[in-house]
Design a protein around this motif. Structure first.
Motif, PDB file in Angstrom:
ATOM      1  N   ALA A 167      43.515  37.808  51.603  1.00 54.29           N
ATOM      2  CA  ALA A 167      43.898  38.278  50.265  1.00 54.29           C
ATOM      3  C   ALA A 167      42.757  39.014  49.577  1.00 54.29           C
ATOM      4  O   ALA A 167      42.987  39.873  48.735  1.00 54.29           O
ATOM      5  CB  ALA A 167      44.351  37.102  49.402  1.00 54.29           C
ATOM      6  N   SER A 168      41.547  38.692  49.955  1.00 51.50           N
ATOM      7  CA  SER A 168      40.417  39.346  49.297  1.00 51.50           C
ATOM      8  C   SER A 168      40.419  40.855  49.550  1.00 51.50           C
ATOM      9  O   SER A 168      39.927  41.624  48.748  1.00 51.50           O
ATOM     10  CB  SER A 168      39.093  38.722  49.736  1.00 51.50           C
ATOM     11  N   ARG A 169      41.045  41.263  50.669  1.00 48.85           N
ATOM     12  CA  ARG A 169      41.134  42.711  50.924  1.00 48.85           C
ATOM     13  C   ARG A 169      42.080  43.380  49.929  1.00 48.85           C
ATOM     14  O   ARG A 169      41.833  44.499  49.487  1.00 48.85           O
ATOM     15  CB  ARG A 169      41.594  42.960  52.352  1.00 48.85           C
ATOM     16  N   ALA A 170      43.184  42.682  49.587  1.00 47.11           N
ATOM     17  CA  ALA A 170      44.096  43.223  48.578  1.00 47.11           C
ATOM     18  C   ALA A 170      43.364  43.322  47.238  1.00 47.11           C
ATOM     19  O   ALA A 170      43.529  44.285  46.489  1.00 47.11           O
ATOM     20  CB  ALA A 170      45.334  42.347  48.453  1.00 47.11           C
ATOM     21  N   GLY A 171      42.549  42.337  46.967  1.00 44.94           N
ATOM     22  CA  GLY A 171      41.772  42.338  45.727  1.00 44.94           C
ATOM     23  C   GLY A 171      40.759  43.458  45.702  1.00 44.94           C
ATOM     24  O   GLY A 171      40.580  44.137  44.677  1.00 44.94           O
ATOM     25  N   ALA A 172      40.127  43.687  46.859  1.00 45.79           N
ATOM     26  CA  ALA A 172      39.140  44.767  46.952  1.00 45.79           C
ATOM     27  C   ALA A 172      39.817  46.115  46.714  1.00 45.79           C
ATOM     28  O   ALA A 172      39.261  47.009  46.078  1.00 45.79           O
ATOM     29  CB  ALA A 172      38.471  44.731  48.327  1.00 45.79           C
ATOM     30  N   MET A 173      41.054  46.243  47.190  1.00 50.87           N
ATOM     31  CA  MET A 173      41.795  47.484  46.988  1.00 50.87           C
ATOM     32  C   MET A 173      42.105  47.687  45.498  1.00 50.87           C
ATOM     33  O   MET A 173      41.992  48.791  44.979  1.00 50.87           O
ATOM     34  CB  MET A 173      43.093  47.458  47.782  1.00 50.87           C
ATOM     35  N   ALA A 174      42.475  46.615  44.821  1.00 47.43           N
ATOM     36  CA  ALA A 174      42.740  46.701  43.379  1.00 47.43           C
ATOM     37  C   ALA A 174      41.500  47.223  42.658  1.00 47.43           C
ATOM     38  O   ALA A 174      41.576  48.083  41.787  1.00 47.43           O
ATOM     39  CB  ALA A 174      43.142  45.339  42.829  1.00 47.43           C
ATOM     40  N   LYS A 175      40.351  46.716  43.053  1.00 52.75           N
ATOM     41  CA  LYS A 175      39.097  47.146  42.422  1.00 52.75           C
ATOM     42  C   LYS A 175      38.844  48.624  42.689  1.00 52.75           C
ATOM     43  O   LYS A 175      38.479  49.383  41.803  1.00 52.75           O
ATOM     44  CB  LYS A 175      37.928  46.321  42.957  1.00 52.75           C
ATOM     45  N   HIS A 176      39.060  48.989  43.952  1.00 50.87           N
ATOM     46  CA  HIS A 176      38.817  50.357  44.368  1.00 50.87           C
ATOM     47  C   HIS A 176      39.713  51.331  43.594  1.00 50.87           C
ATOM     48  O   HIS A 176      39.285  52.409  43.205  1.00 50.87           O
ATOM     49  CB  HIS A 176      39.073  50.470  45.875  1.00 50.87           C
ATOM     50  N   THR A 177      40.980  50.942  43.381  1.00 48.68           N
ATOM     51  CA  THR A 177      41.920  51.825  42.687  1.00 48.68           C
ATOM     52  C   THR A 177      41.908  51.575  41.174  1.00 48.68           C
ATOM     53  O   THR A 177      42.740  52.085  40.453  1.00 48.68           O
ATOM     54  CB  THR A 177      43.354  51.631  43.237  1.00 48.68           C
ATOM     55  N   LYS A 178      40.954  50.750  40.735  1.00 46.91           N
ATOM     56  CA  LYS A 178      40.752  50.480  39.306  1.00 46.91           C
ATOM     57  C   LYS A 178      41.978  49.871  38.621  1.00 46.91           C
ATOM     58  O   LYS A 178      42.324  50.225  37.499  1.00 46.91           O
ATOM     59  CB  LYS A 178      40.299  51.748  38.578  1.00 46.91           C
ATOM     60  N   HIS A 179      42.637  48.973  39.348  1.00 49.35           N
ATOM     61  CA  HIS A 179      43.742  48.241  38.733  1.00 49.35           C
ATOM     62  C   HIS A 179      43.235  46.875  38.283  1.00 49.35           C
ATOM     63  O   HIS A 179      42.549  46.192  39.035  1.00 49.35           O
ATOM     64  CB  HIS A 179      44.891  48.056  39.728  1.00 49.35           C
ATOM     65  N   GLU A 180      43.620  46.521  37.086  1.00 48.17           N
ATOM     66  CA  GLU A 180      43.186  45.229  36.562  1.00 48.17           C
ATOM     67  C   GLU A 180      43.841  44.089  37.343  1.00 48.17           C
ATOM     68  O   GLU A 180      45.043  44.118  37.600  1.00 48.17           O
ATOM     69  CB  GLU A 180      43.573  45.128  35.085  1.00 48.17           C
ATOM     70  N   VAL A 181      43.043  43.115  37.731  1.00 49.48           N
ATOM     71  CA  VAL A 181      43.595  41.915  38.369  1.00 49.48           C
ATOM     72  C   VAL A 181      43.786  40.869  37.271  1.00 49.48           C
ATOM     73  O   VAL A 181      42.838  40.446  36.631  1.00 49.48           O
ATOM     74  CB  VAL A 181      42.656  41.389  39.477  1.00 49.48           C
ATOM     75  N   LEU A 182      45.044  40.491  37.037  1.00 54.67           N
ATOM     76  CA  LEU A 182      45.333  39.498  35.994  1.00 54.67           C
ATOM     77  C   LEU A 182      44.833  38.124  36.408  1.00 54.67           C
ATOM     78  O   LEU A 182      44.469  37.311  35.575  1.00 54.67           O
ATOM     79  CB  LEU A 182      46.839  39.440  35.742  1.00 54.67           C
ATOM     80  N   GLY A 183      44.861  37.887  37.716  1.00 55.91           N
ATOM     81  CA  GLY A 183      44.369  36.617  38.202  1.00 55.91           C
ATOM     82  C   GLY A 183      45.009  36.240  39.519  1.00 55.91           C
ATOM     83  O   GLY A 183      45.804  36.991  40.080  1.00 55.91           O
ATOM     84  N   ILE A 184      44.622  35.065  39.979  1.00 56.77           N
ATOM     85  CA  ILE A 184      45.084  34.581  41.276  1.00 56.77           C
ATOM     86  C   ILE A 184      46.063  33.436  41.082  1.00 56.77           C
ATOM     87  O   ILE A 184      45.833  32.542  40.265  1.00 56.77           O
ATOM     88  CB  ILE A 184      43.875  34.129  42.110  1.00 56.77           C
ATOM     89  N   VAL A 185      47.166  33.488  41.818  1.00 57.37           N
ATOM     90  CA  VAL A 185      48.095  32.363  41.838  1.00 57.37           C
ATOM     91  C   VAL A 185      47.923  31.665  43.181  1.00 57.37           C
ATOM     92  O   VAL A 185      48.088  32.283  44.232  1.00 57.37           O
ATOM     93  CB  VAL A 185      49.554  32.831  41.640  1.00 57.37           C
ATOM     94  N   GLU A 186      47.512  30.410  43.113  1.00 57.08           N
ATOM     95  CA  GLU A 186      47.418  29.616  44.341  1.00 57.08           C
ATOM     96  C   GLU A 186      48.763  28.917  44.525  1.00 57.08           C
ATOM     97  O   GLU A 186      49.117  28.016  43.768  1.00 57.08           O
ATOM     98  CB  GLU A 186      46.286  28.597  44.259  1.00 57.08           C
ATOM     99  N   ASN A 187      49.512  29.388  45.508  1.00 61.42           N
ATOM    100  CA  ASN A 187      50.851  28.844  45.756  1.00 61.42           C
ATOM    101  C   ASN A 187      50.799  27.793  46.853  1.00 61.42           C
ATOM    102  O   ASN A 187      49.908  27.829  47.703  1.00 61.42           O
ATOM    103  CB  ASN A 187      51.795  29.987  46.140  1.00 61.42           C
ATOM    104  N   MET A 188      51.756  26.877  46.825  1.00 62.54           N
ATOM    105  CA  MET A 188      51.783  25.737  47.756  1.00 62.54           C
ATOM    106  C   MET A 188      50.463  24.978  47.648  1.00 62.54           C
ATOM    107  O   MET A 188      49.876  24.546  48.634  1.00 62.54           O
ATOM    108  CB  MET A 188      52.041  26.206  49.193  1.00 62.54           C
ATOM    109  N   SER A 189      50.015  24.891  46.428  1.00 52.40           N
ATOM    110  CA  SER A 189      48.708  24.349  46.118  1.00 52.40           C
ATOM    111  C   SER A 189      48.585  22.883  46.527  1.00 52.40           C
ATOM    112  O   SER A 189      47.532  22.456  47.009  1.00 52.40           O
ATOM    113  CB  SER A 189      48.503  24.494  44.611  1.00 52.40           C
ATOM    114  N   TYR A 190      49.657  22.125  46.315  1.00 47.42           N
ATOM    115  CA  TYR A 190      49.662  20.698  46.657  1.00 47.42           C
ATOM    116  C   TYR A 190      51.110  20.216  46.662  1.00 47.42           C
ATOM    117  O   TYR A 190      52.009  20.940  46.214  1.00 47.42           O
ATOM    118  CB  TYR A 190      48.850  19.889  45.630  1.00 47.42           C
TER     119      TYR A 190
END
Ligand code: ADP
Ligand code: MG
Length: 257
Positions: A167-190
């Motif tokens: 997922a960090s690659r998707a995040g890196a792409m957001a940074k590269h394209t200057k899209h704001e990341v609202l945050g991370i959702v950890e799914n199936m967390s527990y």
């Protein structure tokens, strides 16, 4: 007058019309992007917001099935009227294939469909348009980033470190394209046991690790839902534990505006 603006955006979905675009992304498939999309959209609609979902997972569309939509959009001239389920307006490739046949197109066709779904759909007034993206950083993600520069992103991961690493690659792409990341959702967390204790069956720490890497934060930890939390669809009941988690995520996002 051209029907689209300079950015390729339709007049009815212009930035200044107040619609907020949220793209739901991940590195891997199967981590819960579509689940997060339908439940966040439903939670926003339950709050009285006007919400749409654009199912941008052209090959792997799943929104109609997840929201148990059986009907197809009505076509008026060449404009589609989205189907409404759980108070959410939906547009998906699933409405345009016969008998669930596979979709096998290459990049430029995908671009055309996304553009179509944005511009030739009568979305009407919207507060939020959620985009359910296919996994990874392929054609669709690049197209959406370019077509909707103001879209912000939610990145979904499981607590497992491989999911968060990818997922960090998707995040890196957001940074590269200057899209704001609202945050991370950890799914199936527990998984919440009978006695209320938490069982971390998919590991631990993936969300935090990703947040750290992207200098972002974990904005929700969604439990693994129990069977009784929904009525066979993938939309969790409002008063279930999972439903409540999505409600608080929706409130959090609305309060940030
Ligand atoms: P993606 O869109 O990232 O490929 P999906 O949303 O389709 O992932 O989820 C994959 C599978 O996991 C689906 O069968 C979905 O019902 C299930 N699932 C996702 N999140 C949860 C959850 N929190 N609790 C229980 N099942 C879940
Ligand atoms: Mg999906």
């Amino acid at each position: 007058q051209n029907a689209t603006t300079e950015t390729g955006m339709p007049n009815m979905l212009r930035t200044d019309s107040g619609v907020r675009f949220i793209a739901v992304t991940s590195g891997k498939g199967g981590v819960g992007k579509s689940t997060v999309t339908v439940n966040l959209a439903t939670a926003l609609a339950r709050m009285g917001k006007k919400v749409g979902i654009l199912d941008a997972d052209i090959y792997g569309f799943s929104i109609p099935a997840m929201m148990e939509v059986k009907q197809k959009p009505t076509m008026i001239d060449k404009t589609a009227i989205p189907v409404i389920s759980n108070g959410v307006k939906i547009m998906s490739m699933g409405f345009f294939t016969e008998n669930n046949n596979p979709v096998m197109w290459r990049g430029p066709m995908l671009n055309k469909w996304i553009q179509n779904f944005l511009t030739n759909t009568h979305w009407g007034e919207l507060d939020y348009l959620l985009l359910d993206l296919p996994p990874g950083t392929g054609d669709v993600a690049i197209d959406v980033a370019a077509m909707i520069p103001q879209s912000r992103e939610i990145i979904v991961t499981t607590p497992h470190n491989v999911a968060s690493y990818v997922a960090s690659r998707a995040g890196a792409m957001a940074k590269h394209t200057k899209h704001e990341v609202l945050g991370i959702v950890e799914n199936m967390s527990y998984y919440e046991e009978q006695d209320g204790s938490r069982n971390y069956l998919f590991g631990k720490g993936g969300g935090d690790m990703l947040a750290h890497q992207l200098e972002s934060e974990v904005i929700a930890r969604i439990p693994f839902a129990k069977r009784e939390e929904n009525n066979h669809s993938n939309v969790y009941d409002e008063d279930s534990l999972t439903g409540e988690m999505f409600a608080s995520l929706a409130q959090d996002l609305v309060h940030r505006e």
